[in-house]
Design an enzyme around this catalytic site. Structure first.
Site, PDB file in Angstrom:
ATOM      1  N   ARG A  46      -2.315   6.301  20.699  1.00  0.00           N
ATOM      2  CA  ARG A  46      -1.369   6.013  19.598  1.00  0.00           C
ATOM      3  C   ARG A  46      -1.025   4.530  19.585  1.00  0.00           C
ATOM      4  O   ARG A  46      -0.842   3.926  18.544  1.00  0.00           O
ATOM      5  CB  ARG A  46      -0.096   6.872  19.724  1.00  0.00           C
ATOM      6  CG  ARG A  46       0.919   6.529  18.661  1.00  0.00           C
ATOM      7  CD  ARG A  46       2.056   7.530  18.440  1.00  0.00           C
ATOM      8  NE  ARG A  46       2.362   8.421  19.517  1.00  0.00           N
ATOM      9  CZ  ARG A  46       3.050   8.096  20.631  1.00  0.00           C
ATOM     10  NH1 ARG A  46       3.522   6.877  20.790  1.00  0.00           N
ATOM     11  NH2 ARG A  46       3.267   9.004  21.562  1.00  0.00           N
ATOM     12  N   TYR A  98       3.004   1.153  -7.816  1.00  0.00           N
ATOM     13  CA  TYR A  98       2.231   2.395  -7.602  1.00  0.00           C
ATOM     14  C   TYR A  98       3.173   3.608  -7.603  1.00  0.00           C
ATOM     15  O   TYR A  98       4.230   3.581  -6.947  1.00  0.00           O
ATOM     16  CB  TYR A  98       1.509   2.270  -6.260  1.00  0.00           C
ATOM     17  CG  TYR A  98       0.801   3.525  -5.828  1.00  0.00           C
ATOM     18  CD1 TYR A  98      -0.375   3.930  -6.462  1.00  0.00           C
ATOM     19  CD2 TYR A  98       1.299   4.308  -4.803  1.00  0.00           C
ATOM     20  CE1 TYR A  98      -1.015   5.082  -6.061  1.00  0.00           C
ATOM     21  CE2 TYR A  98       0.662   5.458  -4.396  1.00  0.00           C
ATOM     22  CZ  TYR A  98      -0.495   5.841  -5.035  1.00  0.00           C
ATOM     23  OH  TYR A  98      -1.139   6.992  -4.635  1.00  0.00           O
ATOM     24  N   ASP A 171       1.345  -5.841  -2.544  1.00  0.00           N
ATOM     25  CA  ASP A 171       0.378  -4.747  -2.480  1.00  0.00           C
ATOM     26  C   ASP A 171      -0.907  -5.278  -3.096  1.00  0.00           C
ATOM     27  O   ASP A 171      -1.012  -5.452  -4.309  1.00  0.00           O
ATOM     28  CB  ASP A 171       0.917  -3.534  -3.246  1.00  0.00           C
ATOM     29  CG  ASP A 171       0.030  -2.309  -3.094  1.00  0.00           C
ATOM     30  OD1 ASP A 171      -1.187  -2.482  -2.899  1.00  0.00           O
ATOM     31  OD2 ASP A 171       0.555  -1.188  -3.199  1.00  0.00           O
TER      32      ASP A 171
HETATM   33  C1  PLP Z   1      -3.260   4.444  -3.477  1.00  0.00           C
HETATM   34  C2  PLP Z   1      -2.310   3.336  -3.472  1.00  0.00           C
HETATM   35  C3  PLP Z   1      -1.260   3.292  -2.544  1.00  0.00           C
HETATM   36  C4  PLP Z   1      -1.007   4.399  -1.549  1.00  0.00           C
HETATM   37  O1  PLP Z   1      -2.022   4.494  -0.614  1.00  0.00           O
HETATM   38  P1  PLP Z   1      -2.498   5.872   0.097  1.00  0.00           P
HETATM   39  O2  PLP Z   1      -3.636   5.431   0.932  1.00  0.00           O
HETATM   40  O3  PLP Z   1      -2.855   6.838  -0.980  1.00  0.00           O
HETATM   41  O4  PLP Z   1      -1.320   6.364   0.885  1.00  0.00           O
HETATM   42  C5  PLP Z   1      -0.432   2.181  -2.564  1.00  0.00           C
HETATM   43  N1  PLP Z   1      -0.586   1.193  -3.468  1.00  0.00           N
HETATM   44  C6  PLP Z   1      -1.575   1.217  -4.395  1.00  0.00           C
HETATM   45  C7  PLP Z   1      -1.693   0.103  -5.363  1.00  0.00           C
HETATM   46  C8  PLP Z   1      -2.461   2.290  -4.436  1.00  0.00           C
HETATM   47  O5  PLP Z   1      -3.433   2.308  -5.360  1.00  0.00           O
END
Ligand code: PLP
Length: 376
Positions: A46, A98, A171
């Site tokens: 972990r 998102y 992001d």
């Molecule tokens: C899919 C996505 C997420 C979340 O990611 P997961 O791997 O599905 O948990 C976050 N931000 C964006 C822009 C995404 O497209």
């Protein structure tokens, strides 16, 4: 070394004991110690696993970061980041964040006393300062956004956020580090759902946070082991295998998306095309400045909702599915699928919007498939 070379080699020296050129899947939960506390850098999986270390080193390098931390999912990364905050703290986020992050912020953290302000990409780019207070800890950016493909000026937002003592998180899932380097533009943390372009083959769920801030990285390593939202070794291996081809895939994704956007823009049944590569897009100039190319996501609006819902079920090559960023082209209706959780928000996705994740098939085939279902 250049991006393409680092994607293939960084953190991935041949295995010292066997010479294996591919980083092995270290499918083990624990590691034998020579004496108490005497080991080779690994004690329990972990905390750390060599396959995960290779992935973290490679992805950190691609983001231009000193540190990378891999997680079980993009949302596992977000949950872990939220543990840097306490109830009462304030987060300013782009309003078409998102859908799953919007749901987490408003339905998990807001009821616990965390405060959120959602602003448009335009407001964040041009007038962020008045929305920040002494408890604002995070400015949460996503650019391009999902699914409206709005663009946030990372440099301008970072300057305003830093003046108020807040950290900037970008992001970077849609752009990938091949197209955009948030840390170079002033952000503190770059976040990924590696499920998408970085993995690239629609076969794994994963997340990553990259940063140059050593103190935050230490906190994240502590939270990684303390909260446990970690990826397994096979998942790390899949992402590591996928990222090797990121540069060539992104070149094709971008070229195909530009061709599809231009086809849609000339089609009489299409009301509007949202693609930052189009000169008429409101974020085009900022995107041209902060991105190498405009990405593989295209959204468009048709006349009415029923038409949108019917259309996404009729294409043959474009598969009707959530997610994005894989080699295969996907089509979806965000208002009823990925973004249903924002339906009641003032900035809900228009029900006539269709989102495309443009894959790396033949652009001619992709366009012919859309042409057949759009009709005249
Ligand atoms: C899919 C996505 C997420 C979340 O990611 P997961 O791997 O599905 O948990 C976050 N931000 C964006 C822009 C995404 O497209």
């Amino acid at each position: 070394m250049d991006f393409e070379t680092r994607a293939i080699h960084e953190g991935q020296e041949p295995d010292p004991t066997t010479g294996a050129i591919t980083t092995p899947i270290y499918q083990t939960s624990t590691y034998v110690q020579e004496a108490v506390g005497v080991h080779k850098g690994y004690d329990y999986a972990r905390v750390a696993n060599p396959t995960r270390t290779a992935l973290q080193e490679c992805l950190a390098s691609l983001e231009g970061a000193a540190h990378g931390h891999a997680f079980s999912a993009g949302l596992g990364a977000v949950t872990t980041l939220m543990h840097l905050l306490s109830p009462g703290d304030h987060v300013v986020a782009v309003n078409d964040v998102y859908g799953g992050i919007y749901r987490m912020f408003t339905q998990v953290y807001e009821p616990k006393g965390y405060r959120f302000t959602f602003l448009s990409a335009e407001e964040i780019s041009r007038g962020l300062a008045p929305h920040l207070d002494e408890r604002t800890r995070f400015v949460w950016l996503e650019t391009p956004t999902n699914p409206a493909l709005n663009i946030v000026d990372i440099q301008a937002a970072s300057a305003a956020a830093h003046a108020a003592g807040a950290l900037v998180i970008v992001d970077n899932t849609f752009a990938t580090p091949y197209l955009q380097l948030p840390l170079e533009l002033g952000a503190d943390l770059s976040l990924h759902s590696t499920t998408k372009y970085i993995g690239g083959h629609s076969d794994v769920i994963g997340g990553l946070v990259a940063t140059n801030d050593g103190a935050i990285s230490e906190q994240l390593a502590f939270l990684q082991k303390s909260l446990g939202a970690i990826p397994g070794p096979f998942d790390c291996w899949l992402v590591l295998r996928g990222v090797k081809t990121l540069a060539v895939r992104m070149d094709r994704h971008c070229a195909n998306a530009a061709a599809v956007a231009s086809f849609l823009q000339g089609h009489p049944r299409v009301e509007r095309v949202l693609y930052p590569g189009l000169p008429g897009h409101p974020g085009h100039e900022i995107a041209a400045r902060q991105m190498r190319d405009f990405g593989g996501m295209v959204s468009f609006l048709v006349e009415d909702e029923q038409e949108a819902v019917d259309l996404v079920a009729r294409t043959r090559i474009w598969k009707l599915a959530e997610s994005l960023g894989g080699v295969e082209s996907l089509i979806e209706h965000p208002a009823r699928m990925t973004h249903a959780s924002t339906a009641d928000a003032p900035f809900a996705v228009p029900p006539t919007l269709i989102r495309l994740s443009v894959g790396i098939e033949s652009a001619d085939d992709l366009i012919a498939d859309l042409d057949a279902v759009l009709g005249r």
